[in-house]
Design an enzyme around this catalytic site. Structure first.
Site, PDB file in Angstrom:
ATOM      1  N   LYS A 126       0.873  -1.175   0.000  1.00 44.59           N
ATOM      2  CA  LYS A 126       0.000   0.000   0.000  1.00 44.59           C
ATOM      3  C   LYS A 126       0.913   1.229   0.000  1.00 44.59           C
ATOM      4  O   LYS A 126       1.123   1.875   1.027  1.00 44.59           O
ATOM      5  CB  LYS A 126      -0.925  -0.042   1.225  1.00 44.59           C
TER       6      LYS A 126
HETATM    7  N1  PPE Z   1      -7.728  -1.680  -2.791  1.00 42.87           N
HETATM    8  C1  PPE Z   1      -7.185  -0.437  -2.769  1.00 42.87           C
HETATM    9  C2  PPE Z   1      -6.486   0.066  -3.965  1.00 42.87           C
HETATM   10  C3  PPE Z   1      -7.318   0.330  -1.613  1.00 42.87           C
HETATM   11  O1  PPE Z   1      -6.792   1.549  -1.582  1.00 42.87           O
HETATM   12  C4  PPE Z   1      -8.032  -0.182  -0.505  1.00 42.87           C
HETATM   13  C5  PPE Z   1      -8.199   0.635   0.747  1.00 42.87           C
HETATM   14  C6  PPE Z   1      -8.565  -1.487  -0.589  1.00 42.87           C
HETATM   15  C7  PPE Z   1      -8.387  -2.196  -1.755  1.00 42.87           C
HETATM   16  C8  PPE Z   1      -9.304  -2.121   0.552  1.00 42.87           C
HETATM   17  O2  PPE Z   1      -8.429  -2.431   1.610  1.00 42.87           O
HETATM   18  P1  PPE Z   1      -8.938  -2.515   3.114  1.00 42.87           P
HETATM   19  O3  PPE Z   1      -9.180  -1.121   3.560  1.00 42.87           O
HETATM   20  O4  PPE Z   1      -7.841  -3.180   3.827  1.00 42.87           O
HETATM   21  O5  PPE Z   1     -10.181  -3.307   3.119  1.00 42.87           O
HETATM   22  N2  PPE Z   1      -8.211   2.033   0.559  1.00 42.87           N
HETATM   23  C9  PPE Z   1      -7.947   2.908   1.684  1.00 42.87           C
HETATM   24  C10 PPE Z   1      -7.596   4.311   1.227  1.00 42.87           C
HETATM   25  C11 PPE Z   1      -8.698   5.170   0.745  1.00 42.87           C
HETATM   26  C12 PPE Z   1      -8.220   6.593   0.509  1.00 42.87           C
HETATM   27  O6  PPE Z   1      -8.873   7.314  -0.226  1.00 42.87           O
HETATM   28  O7  PPE Z   1      -7.205   7.031   1.061  1.00 42.87           O
HETATM   29  C13 PPE Z   1      -9.059   2.858   2.706  1.00 42.87           C
HETATM   30  O8  PPE Z   1     -10.146   2.387   2.432  1.00 42.87           O
HETATM   31  O9  PPE Z   1      -8.817   3.299   3.831  1.00 42.87           O
END
Ligand code: PPE
Length: 304
Positions: A159
């Site tokens: 990430k």
């Molecule tokens: N894919 C991506 C690309 C992503 O950024 C997130 C979270 C997920 C999947 C889902 O991951 P999880 O939160 O572990 O279920 N995106 C984060 C960032 C959003 C932002 O705008 O900054 C979030 O949801 O916190």
């Protein structure tokens, strides 16, 4: 979305006033984009404010750092405590939590190895990421002409800060075209994920979500959906999906910490329709689980 400031930000082990949490313009990450972050939510739960699956989020932060060669100068338990302290100090009961690791001021030039690794944790109140209407009625997706990263160009498992330039290109394209959110395909043409959420298709009563090999982040909400689905007796599997599988899905939804569980109404103007029964059950169960209302998921709530 505008930020609502809170009082204090945890910066390299100390609390500083929100307005004073500044970095130098020659900070390495500002120029070359290497950094890692997390997105976590704290909810008002049965026994007070609880951070949802805080430890797994911090562990993923360390995995992201390892992939991108960022040596975080703290331990995971220290950062878990830093998050809890930041919530306590700001006296906030429900919030979004953003830990960020970046390379600070020290050297300029691509080689990052001599720049200091810095860490901060900020918290602020944040509503429905894709809007209240999106959460209730579902969002309209478009498949972006931008592809998800090739894993040998940018590792989707991390990430990483710079990874989100790719997400931004897709998001801009979708929003300018009048859609709510973009979906990206992998370089091999399989469904990967959205700009900030994992995607799930429901077909003949089974939930299918793309594997990490299709460039999807290993979502913590995705893992919660897997557990909840299994406990509800709904079959769940990781599998590659083609764009046509999206057009013909019975139901579809997205998951992410910020977005939570969001139904999808249409993809490229092919109607999926109103949120279906499986989507609704997952959404309701998730909303109760994050607030500590379901005993079997009690360990997910890490009380502040
Ligand atoms: N894919 C991506 C690309 C992503 O950024 C997130 C979270 C997920 C999947 C889902 O991951 P999880 O939160 O572990 O279920 N995106 C984060 C960032 C959003 C932002 O705008 O900054 C979030 O949801 O916190």
């Amino acid at each position: 979305m505008p930020i609502t400031p809170t009082q204090k930000i945890w910066m390299n082990g100390e609390f500083v006033d929100w307005a004073d949490a500044q970095v130098h313009v020659l900070s390495h990450t500002l120029h070359y984009g290497n950094g890692v972050f997390e997105g976590i939510r704290c909810y008002e739960a049965a026994n007070g404010p609880a951070v949802f699956r805080l430890t797994p989020h911090i562990e993923r932060l360390f995995r992201s750092g390892k992939i991108l060669y960022l040596n975080i100068p703290w331990t995971a338990p220290q950062l878990v405590e830093a998050v809890k302290e930041t919530i306590r100090v700001n006296d906030i009961r429900e919030c979004y939590v953003r830990p960020l690791v970046w390379l600070g001021y020290g050297e300029i030039g691509v080689n990052p190895l001599q720049s200091p690794v810095e860490v901060m944790v900020a918290v602020w109140p944040w509503g429905a990421y894709l809007g209240d209407e999106g959460t209730q009625k579902g969002v309209r997706l478009m498949i972006s002409s931008w592809q998800r990263h090739d894993p040998n160009a940018m590792p989707p498992a991390a990430k990483g800060v710079g990874m989100y330039v790719n997400s931004q290109m897709a998001k801009i394209q979708a929003v300018k075209a009048g859609y709510d959110e973009a979906l990206l395909l992998s370089p091999q043409g399989y469904v990967s994920e959205c700009t900030g959420e994992n995607i799930f298709v429901v077909r003949n009563g089974t939930i299918i979500t793309p594997p990490v090999t299709a460039g999807a982040l290993e979502g913590i909400t995705q893992d919660s959906v897997r557990r909840i689905a299994t406990d509800l007796g709904v079959e769940f599997r990781f599998d590659n999906l083609l764009r046509s599988d999206l057009y013909t899905a019975d139901e579809m939804f997205l998951s992410g910490t910020a977005a939570e569980i969001v139904p999808v109404r249409s993809v490229d103007d092919r109607e999926i329709g109103d949120p279906g029964p499986i989507t609704r059950r997952i959404q309701e169960t998730y909303a109760a689980a994050v607030r500590g209302q379901i005993d079997r998921y009690a360990e997910w709530c890490e009380y502040v």
